[in-house]
Design an enzyme around this catalytic site. Structure first.
Site, PDB file in Angstrom:
ATOM      1  N   LYS A   1      81.837   3.762  14.054  1.00  0.00           N
ATOM      2  CA  LYS A   1      82.919   4.720  14.366  1.00  0.00           C
ATOM      3  C   LYS A   1      84.241   3.970  14.566  1.00  0.00           C
ATOM      4  CE  LYS A   1      83.676   6.299  18.757  1.00  0.00           C
ATOM      5  NZ  LYS A   1      85.064   6.185  19.233  1.00  0.00           N
ATOM      6  N   ASN A   2      84.193   2.938  15.398  1.00  0.00           N
ATOM      7  CA  ASN A   2      85.454   2.303  15.772  1.00  0.00           C
ATOM      8  C   ASN A   2      86.035   1.406  14.683  1.00  0.00           C
ATOM      9  OD1 ASN A   2      85.475   3.730  18.092  1.00  0.00           O
ATOM     10  ND2 ASN A   2      84.822   2.049  19.420  1.00  0.00           N
TER      11      ASN A   2
ATOM     12  N   CYS B   1      88.481  10.079  25.350  1.00  0.00           N
ATOM     13  CA  CYS B   1      87.594  10.116  26.517  1.00  0.00           C
ATOM     14  C   CYS B   1      88.392   9.880  27.790  1.00  0.00           C
ATOM     15  CB  CYS B   1      86.538   9.019  26.396  1.00  0.00           C
ATOM     16  SG  CYS B   1      85.242   9.417  25.216  1.00  0.00           S
TER      17      CYS B   1
ATOM     18  N   ARG C   1      94.858   4.945  30.448  1.00  0.00           N
ATOM     19  CA  ARG C   1      95.062   4.603  29.034  1.00  0.00           C
ATOM     20  C   ARG C   1      96.518   4.780  28.595  1.00  0.00           C
ATOM     21  NH1 ARG C   1      89.898   6.705  25.694  1.00  0.00           N
ATOM     22  NH2 ARG C   1      90.227   4.781  24.537  1.00  0.00           N
TER      23      ARG C   1
ATOM     24  N   ASP D   1      81.802  -0.308  26.027  1.00  0.00           N
ATOM     25  CA  ASP D   1      81.168   0.841  25.366  1.00  0.00           C
ATOM     26  C   ASP D   1      79.639   0.833  25.525  1.00  0.00           C
ATOM     27  OD1 ASP D   1      83.635   1.669  24.613  1.00  0.00           O
ATOM     28  OD2 ASP D   1      83.487   1.035  22.530  1.00  0.00           O
TER      29      ASP D   1
ATOM     30  N   ARG E   1      80.733  12.972  18.778  1.00  0.00           N
ATOM     31  CA  ARG E   1      81.925  12.226  18.367  1.00  0.00           C
ATOM     32  C   ARG E   1      81.534  10.863  17.805  1.00  0.00           C
ATOM     33  NH1 ARG E   1      86.241  11.373  22.719  1.00  0.00           N
ATOM     34  NH2 ARG E   1      86.956  10.211  20.928  1.00  0.00           N
TER      35      ARG E   1
HETATM   36  N1  EPU Z   1      96.193  -0.634  27.553  1.00  0.00           N
HETATM   37  C1  EPU Z   1      97.415  -0.662  28.173  1.00  0.00           C
HETATM   38  N2  EPU Z   1      98.517  -0.338  27.445  1.00  0.00           N
HETATM   39  C2  EPU Z   1      98.460   0.005  26.135  1.00  0.00           C
HETATM   40  C3  EPU Z   1      97.184   0.030  25.505  1.00  0.00           C
HETATM   41  C4  EPU Z   1      96.068  -0.314  26.235  1.00  0.00           C
HETATM   42  O1  EPU Z   1      97.517  -0.963  29.374  1.00  0.00           O
HETATM   43  O2  EPU Z   1      99.510   0.287  25.532  1.00  0.00           O
HETATM   44  C5  EPU Z   1      94.993  -0.973  28.353  1.00  0.00           C
HETATM   45  C6  EPU Z   1      94.046   0.231  28.497  1.00  0.00           C
HETATM   46  O3  EPU Z   1      94.481   1.132  29.479  1.00  0.00           O
HETATM   47  C7  EPU Z   1      92.735  -0.425  28.840  1.00  0.00           C
HETATM   48  C8  EPU Z   1      92.823  -1.751  28.072  1.00  0.00           C
HETATM   49  O4  EPU Z   1      94.189  -1.919  27.683  1.00  0.00           O
HETATM   50  O5  EPU Z   1      92.656  -0.682  30.221  1.00  0.00           O
HETATM   51  C9  EPU Z   1      91.946  -1.803  26.837  1.00  0.00           C
HETATM   52  O6  EPU Z   1      92.152  -0.670  26.050  1.00  0.00           O
HETATM   53  P1  EPU Z   1      92.175  -0.761  24.453  1.00  0.00           P
HETATM   54  O7  EPU Z   1      93.557  -0.481  24.017  1.00  0.00           O
HETATM   55  O8  EPU Z   1      91.542  -2.043  24.038  1.00  0.00           O
HETATM   56  O9  EPU Z   1      91.251   0.458  24.107  1.00  0.00           O
HETATM   57  P2  EPU Z   1      91.436   1.457  22.904  1.00  0.00           P
HETATM   58  O10 EPU Z   1      91.991   0.782  21.731  1.00  0.00           O
HETATM   59  O11 EPU Z   1      92.077   2.690  23.407  1.00  0.00           O
HETATM   60  C10 EPU Z   1      89.117   0.966  21.808  1.00  0.00           C
HETATM   61  C11 EPU Z   1      87.913   1.769  21.462  1.00  0.00           C
HETATM   62  C12 EPU Z   1      87.204   2.173  22.737  1.00  0.00           C
HETATM   63  C13 EPU Z   1      86.798   0.904  23.472  1.00  0.00           C
HETATM   64  C14 EPU Z   1      88.031   0.042  23.753  1.00  0.00           C
HETATM   65  C15 EPU Z   1      87.711  -1.291  24.397  1.00  0.00           C
HETATM   66  C16 EPU Z   1      88.430   2.881  19.388  1.00  0.00           C
HETATM   67  C17 EPU Z   1      88.709   4.130  18.679  1.00  0.00           C
HETATM   68  N3  EPU Z   1      88.284   2.954  20.709  1.00  0.00           N
HETATM   69  O12 EPU Z   1      89.923   1.823  22.598  1.00  0.00           O
HETATM   70  O13 EPU Z   1      86.050   2.894  22.349  1.00  0.00           O
HETATM   71  O14 EPU Z   1      86.175   1.228  24.690  1.00  0.00           O
HETATM   72  O15 EPU Z   1      88.726  -0.217  22.516  1.00  0.00           O
HETATM   73  O16 EPU Z   1      86.824  -1.998  23.638  1.00  0.00           O
HETATM   74  O17 EPU Z   1      88.314   1.836  18.772  1.00  0.00           O
HETATM   75  C18 EPU Z   1      84.380   4.491  22.542  1.00  0.00           C
HETATM   76  O18 EPU Z   1      84.080   4.246  21.358  1.00  0.00           O
HETATM   77  O19 EPU Z   1      83.662   5.205  23.290  1.00  0.00           O
HETATM   78  C19 EPU Z   1      85.617   3.948  23.085  1.00  0.00           C
HETATM   79  C20 EPU Z   1      86.198   4.429  24.191  1.00  0.00           C
END
Ligand code: EPU
Length: 427
Positions: A22-23, A121, A126, A311, A403
């Site tokens: 998915k990711n 989620c 975030r 995850d 999802r």
């Molecule tokens: N963060 C910030 N500022 C930003 C962006 C991120 O502070 O501008 C913080 C977030 O709040 C969090 C940390 O950075 O505390 C890590 O978040 P990240 O941006 O890495 O997460 P994401 O890109 O929103 C993806 C996956 C998530 C997975 C995380 C961490 C996808 C679509 N989603 O999310 O997957 O948990 O990386 O590995 O790739 C899931 O599949 O269930 C899922 C939530």
């Protein structure tokens, strides 16, 4: 709406083929919008997040065809000759955080874009501050109004050398996409090193970008003025593989997981060995053998890749709920990713929360109960807990599960689980 009913107690035995990730799919589908040419993406999983994204890109001007490759996956042939609409609406973006990344192709190809602040989620605040600071440093003007990010550019964006405060996966994807079409050398430091970053970078390289260092914490992108079409394939879903591995570790039995990349679940392999699970593996399969049901308590701390993935934290907690001692599970990525705790407690688990740490006192037996899925990975942890619990559990709000898990009930029932999807008449 559907619910899932599970009669717990059976061992899991058999083989499961892991679906496309998915990711990895989500950023790769969005990257197809960076070119006017046709892009082919194979091994697309059958997930509601993918359908939501396809609806969104259609609304922006993409045309596509989804062809059944075999019984389990699809080939997507997508082409976005023109961006016809530069607004990603709240209705489509709120369902899934990754939708926000369309901001990259929209601003690059249309010059201005309006994208709803993201949903997804509910596992933490975030924020999107890193995305906005990257765009501003590259020369875009940004406004946040009426729940939308409005971004525009007057002239070409400039390449930048940017250090992330935290190795965010989404921001690294976004940076790769945007700087692939910004002429000159951009650098991202403290970049995420997740396998999904490598998949996206490899796809962008096929499309004509020049990216090096992906998979390390410093990625260098030599952007170009135009990207071309490509033929690419989604890698296996390491989180789905990890979920099934944790399921059989919990229920006992023997499960062979095929079509995986073993290197991507190395950390889980080590952790599972500590819980007293026997593992056989080669490059593209893993066999998890759990002859008895005695699970050693093991502490974990979630970390960016190659650390223990957030995850899989919820699913690991379901395993620890049955351990023969006390374990600590520390969540360091998201500040509110413990919503499964109250539901596991409904099964009889003994779990206490102390800030970012869950203290799990393992019990010998859990008992079936009515449960509510709160987010995607939490749903999977409830399934694992219920698979071993005595009696019957019902899990409501399984749209969270749909999802990100492709045919999970079919895969589990083919290995001996008593699991059934039913219409929920009480919703
Ligand atoms: N963060 C910030 N500022 C930003 C962006 C991120 O502070 O501008 C913080 C977030 O709040 C969090 C940390 O950075 O505390 C890590 O978040 P990240 O941006 O890495 O997460 P994401 O890109 O929103 C993806 C996956 C998530 C997975 C995380 C961490 C996808 C679509 N989603 O999310 O997957 O948990 O990386 O590995 O790739 C899931 O599949 O269930 C899922 C939530």
């Amino acid at each position: 709406m559907d619910l899932i009913q599970i009669k717990g107690g059976n061992f899991l035995e058999g083989e499961i083929s892991i679906s496309g990730s998915k990711n990895a799919s989500l950023p790769m589908i969005i990257a197809s919008l960076l070119t006017r040419d046709k892009v082919k993406i194979r091994n697309i999983p059958n997930l509601s997040d993918v359908s939501t994204l396809l609806k969104l890109i259609k609304s922006l001007g993409s045309e596509f065809e989804l062809k059944n490759e075999d019984n389990s996956s699809y080939k997507l042939i997508v082409q976005t000759k023109e961006i016809k609409n530069n607004i990603a609406s709240y209705d489509l973006v709120r369902k899934m955080r990754a939708s926000f990344w369309v901001l990259a192709p929209l601003i690059l190809r249309y010059g201005e874009a309006k994208v709803s602040l993201p949903g997804g989620c509910a596992i933490g605040i975030r924020p999107i501050n890193f995305y906005l600071s990257i765009l501003e440093k590259m020369g875009a003007s940004i406004k946040i109004k009426d729940g939308y990010v409005q971004a525009s550019i007057k002239s070409n964006l400039q390449p930048i050398n940017y250090k992330l405060d935290f190795p965010s996966v989404g921001v690294t994807h976004f940076f790769l996409m945007i700087s692939s079409l910004v002429e000159g050398e951009s650098i991202i430091r403290n970049a995420a090193m997740e396998p999904e970053i490598i998949s996206l970078a490899s796809m962008l390289n096929k499309m004509g970008a020049k990216i090096t260092g992906h998979g390390t914490d410093k990625i260098v992108i030599n952007g170009c003025s135009k990207l071309k079409g490509a033929d690419t394939k989604i890698p296996p879903d390491r989180i789905e593989a990890g979920t099934f591995a944790l399921a059989v570790a919990t229920t006992g039995g023997k499960l062979k997981l095929k079509s995986i990349n073993i290197k991507e679940i190395e950390i889980l392999k080590d952790v599972l060995k500590n819980t007293d699970v026997e593992i056989k593996s080669s490059e593209n399969f893993i066999e998890i053998i759990k002859k008895n049901r005695v699970i050693h308590p093991t502490d974990i701390e979630t970390k960016p890749y190659p650390g223990f993935p957030t995850d899989l934290q919820a699913q690991f907690m379901a395993l620890m709920a049955y351990s023969n001692g006390k374990s600590k599970i520390k969540e360091t990525i998201f500040e509110n990713r413990f919503m499964h705790v109250q539901e596991l407690v409904r099964l009889g688990a003994k779990i206490k929360l102390n800030g970012d740490t869950a203290i799990v006192n393992g019990v010998k037996k859990l008992y079936g109960a009515p449960l509510m899925a709160t987010d995607l990975r939490a749903s999977a942890s409830l399934i694992i807990g219920a698979l071993r619990a005595e009696g019957t559990s019902t899990i409501r709000r399984v749209y969270h599960l749909d999802r990100g898990f492709d045919k999970i009930e079919q895969k589990l029932s083919s290995c001996g689980a008593i699991i059934e999807r039913k219409r929920d008449n009480n919703e």
